[in-house]
Enzyme design. Structure first.
Site, PDB file in Angstrom:
ATOM      1  N   ASN A  36       0.868  -1.174   0.000  1.00  0.00           N
ATOM      2  CA  ASN A  36       0.000   0.000   0.000  1.00  0.00           C
ATOM      3  C   ASN A  36       0.910   1.230   0.000  1.00  0.00           C
ATOM      4  O   ASN A  36       1.497   1.560   1.025  1.00  0.00           O
ATOM      5  CB  ASN A  36      -0.894  -0.014   1.252  1.00  0.00           C
ATOM      6  CG  ASN A  36      -1.717   1.260   1.384  1.00  0.00           C
ATOM      7  OD1 ASN A  36      -1.761   2.073   0.465  1.00  0.00           O
ATOM      8  ND2 ASN A  36      -2.381   1.412   2.529  1.00  0.00           N
ATOM      9  N   TRP A  37       0.997   1.851  -1.154  1.00  0.00           N
ATOM     10  CA  TRP A  37       1.939   2.971  -1.286  1.00  0.00           C
ATOM     11  C   TRP A  37       1.411   4.253  -0.657  1.00  0.00           C
ATOM     12  O   TRP A  37       2.115   5.246  -0.599  1.00  0.00           O
ATOM     13  CB  TRP A  37       2.266   3.211  -2.760  1.00  0.00           C
ATOM     14  CG  TRP A  37       3.018   2.093  -3.417  1.00  0.00           C
ATOM     15  CD1 TRP A  37       3.457   0.924  -2.826  1.00  0.00           C
ATOM     16  CD2 TRP A  37       3.433   2.018  -4.781  1.00  0.00           C
ATOM     17  NE1 TRP A  37       4.110   0.156  -3.741  1.00  0.00           N
ATOM     18  CE2 TRP A  37       4.113   0.800  -4.950  1.00  0.00           C
ATOM     19  CE3 TRP A  37       3.284   2.866  -5.879  1.00  0.00           C
ATOM     20  CZ2 TRP A  37       4.646   0.410  -6.185  1.00  0.00           C
ATOM     21  CZ3 TRP A  37       3.820   2.481  -7.109  1.00  0.00           C
ATOM     22  CH2 TRP A  37       4.489   1.264  -7.247  1.00  0.00           C
ATOM     23  N   LYS A  38       0.143   4.258  -0.277  1.00  0.00           N
ATOM     24  CA  LYS A  38      -0.483   5.458   0.305  1.00  0.00           C
ATOM     25  C   LYS A  38      -0.243   6.648  -0.646  1.00  0.00           C
ATOM     26  O   LYS A  38      -0.237   6.457  -1.862  1.00  0.00           O
ATOM     27  CB  LYS A  38       0.034   5.683   1.721  1.00  0.00           C
ATOM     28  CG  LYS A  38      -0.149   4.408   2.588  1.00  0.00           C
ATOM     29  CD  LYS A  38       0.096   4.594   4.050  1.00  0.00           C
ATOM     30  CE  LYS A  38      -0.121   3.268   4.773  1.00  0.00           C
ATOM     31  NZ  LYS A  38       0.039   3.377   6.208  1.00  0.00           N
ATOM     32  N   HIS A  81      -9.413   1.567   5.128  1.00  0.00           N
ATOM     33  CA  HIS A  81      -8.116   1.690   5.808  1.00  0.00           C
ATOM     34  C   HIS A  81      -8.278   2.626   7.009  1.00  0.00           C
ATOM     35  O   HIS A  81      -9.049   3.580   6.967  1.00  0.00           O
ATOM     36  CB  HIS A  81      -7.074   2.245   4.830  1.00  0.00           C
ATOM     37  CG  HIS A  81      -5.686   2.148   5.373  1.00  0.00           C
ATOM     38  ND1 HIS A  81      -5.186   3.063   6.265  1.00  0.00           N
ATOM     39  CD2 HIS A  81      -4.719   1.220   5.184  1.00  0.00           C
ATOM     40  CE1 HIS A  81      -3.949   2.710   6.594  1.00  0.00           C
ATOM     41  NE2 HIS A  81      -3.642   1.591   5.942  1.00  0.00           N
ATOM     42  N   GLU A  95      -6.542   4.957   8.052  1.00  0.00           N
ATOM     43  CA  GLU A  95      -6.303   6.377   7.757  1.00  0.00           C
ATOM     44  C   GLU A  95      -7.559   7.009   7.158  1.00  0.00           C
ATOM     45  O   GLU A  95      -7.870   8.163   7.420  1.00  0.00           O
ATOM     46  CB  GLU A  95      -5.085   6.521   6.821  1.00  0.00           C
ATOM     47  CG  GLU A  95      -3.796   6.256   7.585  1.00  0.00           C
ATOM     48  CD  GLU A  95      -2.677   5.642   6.765  1.00  0.00           C
ATOM     49  OE1 GLU A  95      -2.719   5.685   5.531  1.00  0.00           O
ATOM     50  OE2 GLU A  95      -1.736   5.113   7.396  1.00  0.00           O
ATOM     51  N   GLU A 113      -5.117  -4.632  10.670  1.00  0.00           N
ATOM     52  CA  GLU A 113      -4.100  -3.601  10.851  1.00  0.00           C
ATOM     53  C   GLU A 113      -4.340  -2.900  12.189  1.00  0.00           C
ATOM     54  O   GLU A 113      -5.127  -1.938  12.252  1.00  0.00           O
ATOM     55  CB  GLU A 113      -4.173  -2.582   9.709  1.00  0.00           C
ATOM     56  CG  GLU A 113      -3.948  -3.203   8.345  1.00  0.00           C
ATOM     57  CD  GLU A 113      -3.368  -2.197   7.343  1.00  0.00           C
ATOM     58  OE1 GLU A 113      -2.463  -2.593   6.616  1.00  0.00           O
ATOM     59  OE2 GLU A 113      -3.809  -1.039   7.320  1.00  0.00           O
ATOM     60  N   GLY A 121       2.899   2.410  10.857  1.00  0.00           N
ATOM     61  CA  GLY A 121       3.876   3.494  10.707  1.00  0.00           C
ATOM     62  C   GLY A 121       4.619   3.823  11.982  1.00  0.00           C
ATOM     63  O   GLY A 121       5.297   4.839  12.075  1.00  0.00           O
ATOM     64  N   SER A 168       3.716  -2.062  10.342  1.00  0.00           N
ATOM     65  CA  SER A 168       5.183  -2.137  10.510  1.00  0.00           C
ATOM     66  C   SER A 168       5.753  -3.500  10.122  1.00  0.00           C
ATOM     67  O   SER A 168       6.712  -3.975  10.726  1.00  0.00           O
ATOM     68  CB  SER A 168       5.583  -1.758  11.940  1.00  0.00           C
ATOM     69  OG  SER A 168       5.236  -0.412  12.199  1.00  0.00           O
ATOM     70  N   GLY A 184       2.975  -1.017   4.264  1.00  0.00           N
ATOM     71  CA  GLY A 184       3.008   0.406   3.942  1.00  0.00           C
ATOM     72  C   GLY A 184       4.433   0.853   3.695  1.00  0.00           C
ATOM     73  O   GLY A 184       4.988   0.663   2.608  1.00  0.00           O
ATOM     74  N   GLY A 185       5.069   1.428   4.708  1.00  0.00           N
ATOM     75  CA  GLY A 185       6.407   2.024   4.574  1.00  0.00           C
ATOM     76  C   GLY A 185       7.408   1.127   3.866  1.00  0.00           C
ATOM     77  O   GLY A 185       8.115   1.573   2.956  1.00  0.00           O
TER      78      GLY A 185
HETATM   79  P1  13P Z   1       3.183   0.449   7.710  1.00  0.00           P
HETATM   80  O1  13P Z   1       3.679  -0.813   7.077  1.00  0.00           O
HETATM   81  O2  13P Z   1       3.914   1.685   7.243  1.00  0.00           O
HETATM   82  O3  13P Z   1       3.103   0.350   9.197  1.00  0.00           O
HETATM   83  O4  13P Z   1       1.677   0.666   7.185  1.00  0.00           O
HETATM   84  C1  13P Z   1       0.787  -0.391   7.251  1.00  0.00           C
HETATM   85  C2  13P Z   1      -0.415  -0.022   6.490  1.00  0.00           C
HETATM   86  O5  13P Z   1      -1.138   0.891   6.847  1.00  0.00           O
HETATM   87  C3  13P Z   1      -0.689  -0.770   5.249  1.00  0.00           C
HETATM   88  O6  13P Z   1      -1.962  -0.501   4.772  1.00  0.00           O
END
Ligand code: 13P
Length: 257
Positions: free
Chosen positions: A13-15, A99, A101, A167, A173, A213, A234-235
């Site tokens: 997930n590149w956000k 998600h 967020e 999640e 993050g 993470s 994500g990251g």
């Molecule tokens: P991180 O891997 O950066 O913690 O993010 C997880 C995430 O929100 C994937 O959708």
């Protein structure tokens, strides 16, 4: 030959990261890095603006394309929104829905998330429904009931197979991962709740991803848990070496069956 259902499913997930140029560069390197990995399914979810470019780069490859959000209507006066047929037209197969967020920053409610899940399925997209508790809910011991409520609201009247991403908000993050045992405990619970909702035939196909993470250093321990079918990353999905390392770890676990 490992069946698709038993291959770990690794999704990036590149956000809100990467321009179309950066995205195509990333994908061309990724395809080289992971070309020998057979026993993992790989999905990348770029921002909307990079979907067309990445779609071209992924043509005739085994890497799948996902979006990060979708609207529940097919078309109309919904400024700023994107519909299921628009995504399908770009060969998008999966879409992240709900998600944390989007729930926290954009105030998406369970009711909207439910409409999006139904619209995705009806529009031929596989939803990746995100659920998870925040730190306060975990500390108060409410994590199971929070996740149950999110699942029951989002999956009402859903019969088809879906992908769920657990999640925990406190792990996103932050560098703080759920331990493999904590994640496994919740994944088993999610499987039980989801199995009771969808059709019995679909229940076998439900995949449950862990997100929060996840990185190369902790992927193996998480992916080896019996109810962790993959990761939503994500990251660590923004760095091609790191993401490719996770895919390779998943591939070797998939190979073991
Ligand atoms: P991180 O891997 O950066 O913690 O993010 C997880 C995430 O929100 C994937 O959708």
């Amino acid at each position: 030959m490992v069946s698709n259902l038993h291959k770990p499913f690794i999704a990036g997930n590149w956000k809100m990261n990467k321009t179309p140029g950066e995205a195509t560069e990333f994908v061309s390197q990724l395809l080289i890095e992971i070309q020998s990995v057979e026993a993992a399914t790989v999905l990348v979810c770029p921002p909307f603006t990079a979907l067309a470019a990445v779609s071209n780069s992924l043509e005739n490859t085994r890497v799948l394309l996902g979006a990060q959000n979708v609207h529940w209507e097919r078309e109309g006066a919904f400024t700023g929104e994107i519909s299921p047929p628009m995504l399908r037209d770009l060969f998008v197969t999966h879409v992240i829905i709900g998600h944390s967020e989007r729930r926290a920053i954009f105030h998406e409610a369970d009711e909207e998330i439910h409409k999006k899940v139904l619209a995705a399925i009806n529009g031929g997209l596989m939803p990746i429904l995100c659920v998870g508790e925040n730190l306060n809910e975990r500390e108060k011991g409410k994590h199971f009931s929070v996740v149950q409520t999110q699942l029951e609201a989002a999956l009402k009247d859903v019969k088809n197979p879906v992908i769920i991403a657990y999640e925990p908000v406190w792990a996103i993050g932050t560098g703080q991962t759920a331990t493999p045992e904590m994640a496994q405990e919740m994944h088993r619970y999610i499987r039980k709740v989801t199995t009771a909702i969808v059709e019995p035939a679909s229940a076998k196909e439900v995949r449950i991803l862990y997100g929060g993470s996840m990185k190369a250093a902790n992927a193996e321990a998480l992916l080896q848990q019996p109810d962790i079918d993959g990761g939503l990353i994500g990251g660590a999905s923004l760095n091609v070496q790191e993401f490719a390392s996770i895919v390779k770890i998943a591939g070797s676990i998939g190979q073991q069956g």
